[in-house]
Motif scaffolding. Structure first.
Motif, short mmCIF file in Angstrom:
data_model
loop_
_atom_site.label_atom_id
_atom_site.label_comp_id
_atom_site.label_asym_id
_atom_site.label_seq_id
_atom_site.Cartn_x
_atom_site.Cartn_y
_atom_site.Cartn_z
N PRO A 1 12.23 -3.65 7.12
CA PRO A 1 11.27 -2.89 7.47
C PRO A 1 10.37 -2.51 6.16
N TRP A 2 8.82 -2.74 6.41
CA TRP A 2 8.04 -2.45 5.31
C TRP A 2 6.61 -1.97 5.68
N TRP A 3 6.07 -0.97 4.89
CA TRP A 3 4.83 -0.57 5.34
C TRP A 3 3.48 -1.75 5.04
N ALA A 4 2.63 -1.48 5.85
CA ALA A 4 1.64 -2.24 5.65
C ALA A 4 0.47 -1.91 4.39
N ALA A 5 0.66 -0.76 3.75
CA ALA A 5 0.01 -0.21 2.71
C ALA A 5 0.61 0.85 2.02
N PRO A 6 1.04 1.11 0.98
CA PRO A 6 1.66 1.97 0.26
C PRO A 6 0.98 3.56 0.69
N PRO A 7 2.01 4.58 0.81
CA PRO A 7 1.44 5.93 1.25
C PRO A 7 0.72 6.77 0.26
N GLN A 8 -0.50 7.39 0.80
CA GLN A 8 -1.11 8.17 -0.28
C GLN A 8 -0.30 9.42 -0.51
N PRO A 9 -0.81 9.82 -1.91
CA PRO A 9 0.24 11.29 -2.24
C PRO A 9 0.17 12.28 -1.07
N GLY A 10 1.37 12.63 -1.02
CA GLY A 10 1.50 13.77 0.21
C GLY A 10 1.55 13.10 1.60
N GLN A 11 1.29 11.87 1.80
CA GLN A 11 1.24 11.21 3.17
C GLN A 11 2.86 11.08 3.75
N ASP A 12 3.09 11.66 4.82
CA ASP A 12 4.17 11.40 5.40
C ASP A 12 4.63 10.02 5.91
N GLU A 13 5.72 9.62 5.74
CA GLU A 13 6.11 7.94 6.14
C GLU A 13 5.91 7.86 7.53
N VAL B 1 9.20 5.06 -2.14
CA VAL B 1 8.18 5.68 -3.18
C VAL B 1 9.27 6.58 -3.84
N THR B 2 9.08 6.35 -5.38
CA THR B 2 9.86 7.35 -6.28
C THR B 2 8.98 8.20 -6.89
N LEU B 3 9.39 9.52 -6.62
CA LEU B 3 8.60 10.54 -7.07
C LEU B 3 8.80 10.95 -8.67
N GLY B 4 8.19 10.97 -9.53
CA GLY B 4 8.37 11.51 -10.71
C GLY B 4 8.56 12.98 -11.21
#
Length: 64
Positions: free
Chosen positions: A9-21, A59-62
């Motif tokens: 499974p893979w996303w078509a585009a990375p999530p924006q900050p705060g966007q739910d998967e 996504v890894t959050l710093g």
């Protein structure tokens, strides 16, 4: 001969900050072996369980 080496499974585009998967467009990243590896994104949504248990595309959050 074309063979699937990996499919996950893979996303078509990375999530924006705060966007739910759950809001993302999901599909399958397929890696084929034909000499050099070739990639293809298939727009067919995996199940929610398959998305939750995926190995990649995280996504890894710093920390601040």
């Amino acid at each position: 001969m074309r063979q699937i080496m990996q499919k996950e499974p893979w996303w078509a585009a990375p999530p924006q900050p705060g966007q739910d998967e759950s809001e993302l467009e999901w599909g399958w990243l397929v890696i084929y072996s034909e000499g050099e590896p070739r990639f293809e994104f298939i727009k067919e949504r995996p199940s929610d369980e398959q998305i939750r248990h995926r190995k990649g595309c995280r996504v890894t959050l710093g920390s601040d």
